[in-house]
Scaffold this motif. Structure first.
Motif, short mmCIF file in Angstrom:
data_model
loop_
_atom_site.label_atom_id
_atom_site.label_comp_id
_atom_site.label_asym_id
_atom_site.label_seq_id
_atom_site.Cartn_x
_atom_site.Cartn_y
_atom_site.Cartn_z
N GLU A 76 0.82 -1.21 0.00
CA GLU A 76 0.00 0.00 0.00
C GLU A 76 0.85 1.26 0.00
N GLU A 77 2.00 1.21 0.64
CA GLU A 77 2.86 2.40 0.70
C GLU A 77 3.33 2.81 -0.69
N LEU A 78 3.71 1.82 -1.51
CA LEU A 78 4.14 2.11 -2.86
C LEU A 78 2.98 2.65 -3.70
N ILE A 79 1.82 2.06 -3.55
CA ILE A 79 0.63 2.52 -4.29
C ILE A 79 0.35 3.98 -3.95
N GLU A 80 0.35 4.29 -2.67
CA GLU A 80 0.04 5.66 -2.24
C GLU A 80 1.12 6.64 -2.68
N LYS A 81 2.36 6.17 -2.82
CA LYS A 81 3.43 7.03 -3.33
C LYS A 81 3.12 7.46 -4.76
N HIS A 82 2.65 6.52 -5.57
CA HIS A 82 2.29 6.85 -6.95
C HIS A 82 1.09 7.80 -6.99
N VAL A 83 0.12 7.56 -6.11
CA VAL A 83 -1.06 8.43 -6.05
C VAL A 83 -0.64 9.85 -5.70
N ALA A 84 0.20 9.99 -4.68
CA ALA A 84 0.66 11.31 -4.25
C ALA A 84 1.45 12.00 -5.35
N SER A 85 2.25 11.23 -6.08
CA SER A 85 3.06 11.81 -7.15
C SER A 85 2.18 12.41 -8.25
N ARG A 86 1.13 11.70 -8.62
CA ARG A 86 0.26 12.22 -9.68
C ARG A 86 -0.59 13.39 -9.21
N ARG A 87 -0.97 13.36 -7.95
CA ARG A 87 -1.71 14.50 -7.41
C ARG A 87 -0.82 15.74 -7.37
N GLU A 88 0.45 15.53 -7.05
CA GLU A 88 1.40 16.65 -7.03
C GLU A 88 1.56 17.24 -8.43
N ARG A 89 1.65 16.37 -9.44
CA ARG A 89 1.75 16.86 -10.81
C ARG A 89 0.53 17.67 -11.21
N ALA A 90 -0.64 17.20 -10.82
CA ALA A 90 -1.89 17.84 -11.23
C ALA A 90 -2.06 19.23 -10.63
N GLN A 91 -1.29 19.54 -9.60
CA GLN A 91 -1.42 20.85 -8.96
C GLN A 91 -1.04 21.99 -9.88
N LEU A 92 -0.30 21.69 -10.95
CA LEU A 92 0.07 22.78 -11.86
C LEU A 92 -1.16 23.37 -12.54
N LEU A 93 -2.26 22.59 -12.61
CA LEU A 93 -3.50 23.13 -13.18
C LEU A 93 -4.17 24.12 -12.25
N ASP A 94 -3.77 24.12 -10.97
CA ASP A 94 -4.38 25.01 -9.98
C ASP A 94 -3.56 26.27 -9.75
N GLY A 95 -2.41 26.40 -10.40
CA GLY A 95 -1.53 27.53 -10.16
C GLY A 95 -2.08 28.83 -10.71
N PRO A 96 -1.47 29.95 -10.32
CA PRO A 96 -1.94 31.27 -10.77
C PRO A 96 -1.76 31.47 -12.28
N GLU A 97 -0.75 30.84 -12.87
CA GLU A 97 -0.52 30.93 -14.30
C GLU A 97 -0.33 29.52 -14.87
N PRO A 98 -1.40 28.74 -14.92
CA PRO A 98 -1.28 27.35 -15.40
C PRO A 98 -0.97 27.32 -16.89
N PRO A 99 -0.37 26.24 -17.35
CA PRO A 99 -0.13 26.11 -18.80
C PRO A 99 -1.45 25.90 -19.53
N GLU A 100 -1.43 26.16 -20.83
CA GLU A 100 -2.57 25.80 -21.67
C GLU A 100 -2.46 24.30 -21.95
N VAL A 101 -3.46 23.55 -21.52
CA VAL A 101 -3.38 22.09 -21.60
C VAL A 101 -4.50 21.56 -22.50
N TRP A 102 -4.11 20.81 -23.51
CA TRP A 102 -5.04 20.28 -24.51
C TRP A 102 -4.85 18.77 -24.57
N PHE A 103 -5.93 18.02 -24.40
CA PHE A 103 -5.86 16.57 -24.45
C PHE A 103 -6.71 16.05 -25.60
#
Length: 217
Positions: A76-103
């Protein structure tokens, strides 16, 4: 060396910042580490995902189910490490000047159940919310499209205010960062062709909402 290169290339310190970021502890896989650091510096990100919801859009529940499926014996510790890592990456969408992101995603992403129905409903609801808040643009390539320009696999193109663009491709356990101008131009052209083949953003949003409701049933 990075400082000297910044001075010679007039890159406004981007290489120095990259080195400083890489020196910090990283929870990302080694092959993705540099791409993740560049992601945080990008002014725009264009990504194609054929099978799973892109990492920047994933909810913790979706990430957890995805990692568990690929690593059934992981603690579970390894799983949660991956979860935390992706949540940390996603925070860039919440920043004051986020990048323009197109999927661009294939319709399979919407119909492939990762976790249970509740996990998928929450995941698609999260994507809808990000779209409605104008934080990302998402287009869907429908199954009916058949052959399309993006069939060679997932990739992304990242652009910067103070450096040339790069492309990044990834497979299950490896990734490749590409900075050749000719290669990056080819990936950019392919992405533009993919945009033309995909549904419009409004039609894509309607399809995502419908898939979300299917998982709520």
């Amino acid at each position: 060396m990075a400082k000297l290169l910044d001075a010679v290339l007039h890159t406004d310190g981007i290489l120095t910042r990259m080195c400083e970021a890489m020196e910090q502890a990283s929870q990302h896989a080694e092959y993705f580490r540099l791409a993740a650091e560049l992601e945080a510096l990008a002014s725009s990100i264009c990504e194609y995902a054929p099978m799973i919801v892109p990492g920047l859009l994933q909810t913790p529940g979706y990430t957890r189910a995805l990692i568990r499926a690929s690593r059934p014996f992981a603690g579970e510790e390894l799983i949660e490490k991956h979860v935390a890592s992706r949540r940390e990456r996603a925070q860039l969408l919440d920043g004051p000047e986020p990048p323009e992101v197109w999927f661009i995603v294939h319709e399979l992403v919407l119909s492939t159940s990762v976790g249970d129905a509740a996990v998928m409903h929450a995941q698609l609801a999260h994507v809808v919310e990000l779209i409605e808040q104008h934080r990302v643009v998402v287009q869907v390539i429908p199954m009916s499209e058949g052959a399309h320009p993006l069939m060679d696999g997932p990739f992304r193109v990242m652009s910067f205010n103070d450096a040339p663009p790069v492309a990044y491709t990834e497979s299950a356990y490896s990734g490749q960062l590409l900075d050749s101008p000719a290669l990056v131009a080819s990936y950019t052209k392919t992405y533009d062709l993919g945009r033309a083949a995909a549904l419009s953003p409004d039609a894509s949003l309607a399809m995502i909402r419908a898939a979300m409701e299917d998982f709520a049933a």
